[in-house]
Design a protein around this motif. Structure first.
Motif, short mmCIF file in Angstrom:
data_model
loop_
_atom_site.label_atom_id
_atom_site.label_comp_id
_atom_site.label_asym_id
_atom_site.label_seq_id
_atom_site.Cartn_x
_atom_site.Cartn_y
_atom_site.Cartn_z
N TRP A 99 0.83 -1.20 0.00
CA TRP A 99 0.00 0.00 0.00
C TRP A 99 0.86 1.25 0.00
O TRP A 99 1.85 1.33 0.72
CB TRP A 99 -0.90 0.02 1.22
N ASN A 100 0.49 2.21 -0.83
CA ASN A 100 1.20 3.48 -0.88
C ASN A 100 0.20 4.63 -0.88
O ASN A 100 -0.79 4.61 -1.61
CB ASN A 100 2.07 3.57 -2.15
N ASN A 101 0.48 5.62 -0.03
CA ASN A 101 -0.36 6.82 0.08
C ASN A 101 0.45 7.98 -0.49
O ASN A 101 1.37 8.49 0.16
CB ASN A 101 -0.73 7.06 1.54
N ILE A 102 0.12 8.38 -1.69
CA ILE A 102 0.87 9.42 -2.40
C ILE A 102 0.03 10.69 -2.41
O ILE A 102 -1.16 10.64 -2.71
CB ILE A 102 1.18 8.98 -3.84
N ASN A 103 0.65 11.83 -2.10
CA ASN A 103 -0.14 13.07 -2.11
C ASN A 103 0.72 14.25 -2.53
O ASN A 103 1.94 14.16 -2.63
CB ASN A 103 -0.76 13.32 -0.74
N THR A 195 -7.04 7.96 5.08
CA THR A 195 -5.88 7.47 5.83
C THR A 195 -6.31 6.53 6.95
O THR A 195 -5.67 5.50 7.19
CB THR A 195 -5.10 8.66 6.40
N ARG A 196 -7.41 6.87 7.63
CA ARG A 196 -7.93 5.99 8.69
C ARG A 196 -8.33 4.63 8.12
O ARG A 196 -8.05 3.59 8.70
CB ARG A 196 -9.11 6.65 9.37
N ASP A 200 -6.64 0.94 8.88
CA ASP A 200 -7.46 -0.20 9.31
C ASP A 200 -7.23 -1.41 8.41
O ASP A 200 -7.16 -2.55 8.88
CB ASP A 200 -8.94 0.19 9.29
N ILE A 201 -7.08 -1.16 7.11
CA ILE A 201 -6.81 -2.25 6.17
C ILE A 201 -5.46 -2.89 6.49
O ILE A 201 -5.32 -4.12 6.53
CB ILE A 201 -6.83 -1.72 4.73
N ARG A 202 -4.45 -2.08 6.71
CA ARG A 202 -3.13 -2.60 7.03
C ARG A 202 -3.15 -3.40 8.33
O ARG A 202 -2.47 -4.41 8.46
CB ARG A 202 -2.13 -1.45 7.14
#
Length: 205
Positions: A99-103, A195-196, A200-202
């Motif tokens: 998972w990657n959170n790109i912003n 993000t929350r 939770d998924i992770r």
């Protein structure tokens, strides 16, 4: 000799007594009219103002809904560009797994297993909307969710997402739950909720 029937003054033949001409006229009273009319007028004005406010609010929301639908199309186009950028990073040996959170907010400290600067470079090549504020949630090199707006914190700026539902932006969810982004929500609000959900998924994995 004639006399006035009103005041008793002696009168010549054919003379009309002056007391009949100078008798004070009874004035009309408008007290009741004012007592009833003014409150009625005030209530009518208040009702008109409330109706006008509702019309303006409804028009503003409809206008924002139209902007959100347009922004959803931008989000779809940016999703394709982000997928291409991740694929190119991967083809060069970059690790885009997991998972990657790109912003677009450089003040948010996030570590990546690949060169994020290279991603933004490729992303800008593939989309004409890289100047907008956005965040991307990607999994194993594929975009799962993207949200975009003209700013992070201005509630007047429409938020668009991919995927969307009925032309309305939705929050990120992997459980096929399409919760629409409501009135007055900023991109930052959508980012926090996303993000929350990602945390939770992770945790579940």
């Amino acid at each position: 000799m004639q006399y006035c029937n009103k005041c008793g003054r002696p009168l010549n033949d054919g003379e009309v007594c002056g007391c009949m001409q100078s008798a004070p006229q009874k004035k009309k009273s408008y007290t009741l009219l004012f007592a009833i009319g003014i409150p009625v007028l005030c209530l009518a004005a208040l009702a008109a103002a409330v109706l006008l406010l509702r019309v303006i609010t409804d028009m503003s929301w409809r206008s924002k809904q139209g902007r959100m639908a347009d922004m959803n199309k931008v989000a779809e186009e940016m999703t394709e560009a982000a997928d291409k950028a991740l694929q190119k990073i991967s083809s060069e040996g970059g690790d885009v797994s997991g998972w990657n959170n790109i912003n677009s907010d450089e003040d948010i400290p996030i570590s990546y297993k690949f060169d994020i600067g290279r991603f933004h470079e490729y992303f800008s090549e593939y989309t004409g909307s890289s100047d907008k504020e956005f965040f991307i949630i990607a999994h194993d090199g594929r975009v799962e969710y993207l949200a975009v707006s003209d700013s992070w914190s201005n509630t007047a700026d429409a938020v668009g997402t991919y995927p969307s539902f009925d032309d309305s932006p939705v929050y990120f969810s992997r459980d096929d739950i399409k919760e629409k982004v409501g009135k007055g929500k900023r991109l930052r609000d959508v980012y926090i909720e996303g993000t929350r959900e990602l945390m939770d998924i992770r945790y579940r994995e």
